[in-house]
Write a protein that holds these residues in place. Structure first.
Motif, PDB file in Angstrom:
ATOM      1  N   ALA A 125       0.557  -0.985  -0.585  1.00  0.00           N
ATOM      2  CA  ALA A 125      -0.105  -0.096  -0.162  1.00  0.00           C
ATOM      3  C   ALA A 125       1.077   1.051  -0.199  1.00  0.00           C
ATOM      4  O   ALA A 125       0.197   2.085  -0.682  1.00  0.00           O
ATOM      5  N   VAL A 126       2.354   0.693   1.126  1.00  0.00           N
ATOM      6  CA  VAL A 126       2.717   2.395   0.599  1.00  0.00           C
ATOM      7  C   VAL A 126       3.646   2.454  -0.394  1.00  0.00           C
ATOM      8  O   VAL A 126       3.925   3.565  -1.211  1.00  0.00           O
ATOM      9  N   LEU A 127       3.959   1.475  -1.238  1.00  0.00           N
ATOM     10  CA  LEU A 127       3.968   1.804  -2.529  1.00  0.00           C
ATOM     11  C   LEU A 127       3.438   2.200  -3.545  1.00  0.00           C
ATOM     12  O   LEU A 127       4.351   2.996  -4.561  1.00  0.00           O
ATOM     13  N   VAL A 128       2.413   1.826  -3.960  1.00  0.00           N
ATOM     14  CA  VAL A 128       1.365   2.556  -3.973  1.00  0.00           C
ATOM     15  C   VAL A 128       0.811   3.794  -4.204  1.00  0.00           C
ATOM     16  O   VAL A 128       1.076   4.634  -5.246  1.00  0.00           O
ATOM     17  N   LEU A 129       0.827   4.110  -2.880  1.00  0.00           N
ATOM     18  CA  LEU A 129       0.932   5.788  -2.461  1.00  0.00           C
ATOM     19  C   LEU A 129       2.061   6.179  -2.788  1.00  0.00           C
ATOM     20  O   LEU A 129       1.476   7.785  -3.702  1.00  0.00           O
ATOM     21  N   ASN A 130       3.223   5.634  -2.907  1.00  0.00           N
ATOM     22  CA  ASN A 130       4.514   6.591  -3.314  1.00  0.00           C
ATOM     23  C   ASN A 130       4.177   6.852  -4.801  1.00  0.00           C
ATOM     24  O   ASN A 130       4.724   7.939  -5.392  1.00  0.00           O
ATOM     25  N   VAL A 131       3.496   6.220  -5.229  1.00  0.00           N
ATOM     26  CA  VAL A 131       3.181   6.816  -7.093  1.00  0.00           C
ATOM     27  C   VAL A 131       2.299   7.092  -7.046  1.00  0.00           C
ATOM     28  O   VAL A 131       2.347   8.163  -7.844  1.00  0.00           O
ATOM     29  N   LEU A 132       1.398   6.923  -6.846  1.00  0.00           N
ATOM     30  CA  LEU A 132       0.006   7.297  -7.106  1.00  0.00           C
ATOM     31  C   LEU A 132      -0.340   9.327  -6.702  1.00  0.00           C
ATOM     32  O   LEU A 132      -1.106   9.887  -7.170  1.00  0.00           O
ATOM     33  N   LEU A 133      -0.027   9.319  -5.130  1.00  0.00           N
ATOM     34  CA  LEU A 133      -0.486  10.520  -4.912  1.00  0.00           C
ATOM     35  C   LEU A 133       0.645  11.709  -5.381  1.00  0.00           C
ATOM     36  O   LEU A 133       0.115  12.283  -5.735  1.00  0.00           O
ATOM     37  N   PRO A 134       2.205  11.361  -5.516  1.00  0.00           N
ATOM     38  CA  PRO A 134       2.633  12.277  -6.694  1.00  0.00           C
ATOM     39  C   PRO A 134       2.209  12.235  -7.893  1.00  0.00           C
ATOM     40  O   PRO A 134       2.162  13.676  -8.387  1.00  0.00           O
TER      41      PRO A 134
END
Length: 58
Positions: free
Chosen positions: A28-37
Protein backbone atom coordinates in the motif's frame (compact mmCIF):
# COMPACT_ATOMS: atom_id res chain seq x y z
CA UNK A 1 11.73 -23.35 3.71
CA UNK A 2 9.11 -25.82 2.57
CA UNK A 3 5.48 -26.09 3.54
CA UNK A 4 3.27 -29.19 3.51
CA UNK A 5 0.35 -27.33 1.93
CA UNK A 6 -0.74 -23.96 0.65
CA UNK A 7 -2.68 -23.42 3.89
CA UNK A 8 0.56 -23.95 5.84
CA UNK A 9 2.24 -21.43 3.56
CA UNK A 10 -0.47 -18.87 4.27
CA UNK A 11 -0.34 -19.59 8.02
CA UNK A 12 3.47 -19.10 8.05
CA UNK A 13 3.85 -21.09 11.24
CA UNK A 14 1.06 -19.16 13.02
CA UNK A 15 2.68 -15.85 12.04
CA UNK A 16 0.66 -15.44 8.84
CA UNK A 17 -1.44 -12.53 10.06
CA UNK A 18 1.70 -10.52 10.88
CA UNK A 19 3.59 -11.54 7.73
CA UNK A 20 0.75 -10.91 5.27
CA UNK A 21 -0.36 -7.67 6.92
CA UNK A 22 3.24 -6.42 6.74
CA UNK A 23 3.36 -7.28 3.04
CA UNK A 24 -0.01 -5.58 2.51
CA UNK A 25 1.03 -2.39 4.30
CA UNK A 26 4.32 -2.30 2.38
CA UNK A 27 2.50 -2.73 -0.92
CA UNK A 28 0.00 0.00 0.00
CA UNK A 29 2.82 2.43 0.84
CA UNK A 30 4.61 1.68 -2.43
CA UNK A 31 1.43 2.21 -4.44
CA UNK A 32 0.70 5.47 -2.63
CA UNK A 33 4.28 6.65 -3.26
CA UNK A 34 3.53 6.37 -6.98
CA UNK A 35 -0.09 7.52 -7.13
CA UNK A 36 -0.06 10.56 -4.83
CA UNK A 37 2.66 12.49 -6.70
CA UNK A 38 0.94 11.72 -10.01
CA UNK A 39 -2.34 13.03 -8.61
CA UNK A 40 -0.63 16.13 -7.21
CA UNK A 41 1.03 16.82 -10.58
CA UNK A 42 -2.31 16.49 -12.38
CA UNK A 43 -4.00 18.83 -9.89
CA UNK A 44 -1.14 21.35 -10.20
CA UNK A 45 -1.34 21.35 -14.00
CA UNK A 46 -5.11 21.80 -13.89
CA UNK A 47 -4.78 24.69 -11.45
CA UNK A 48 -2.11 26.34 -13.59
CA UNK A 49 -4.21 25.94 -16.75
CA UNK A 50 -7.18 27.47 -14.91
CA UNK A 51 -5.00 30.37 -13.73
CA UNK A 52 -3.63 30.96 -17.24
CA UNK A 53 -7.17 31.05 -18.69
CA UNK A 54 -8.20 33.56 -16.00
CA UNK A 55 -5.22 35.80 -16.76
CA UNK A 56 -5.84 35.65 -20.52
CA UNK A 57 -9.47 36.74 -20.11
CA UNK A 58 -8.51 39.92 -18.24
Amino acid sequence: MSFASFADFLAMGNHGAYVWSAYGICLAVLVLNVLLPLQAKRRYLQDEARRMRREESR
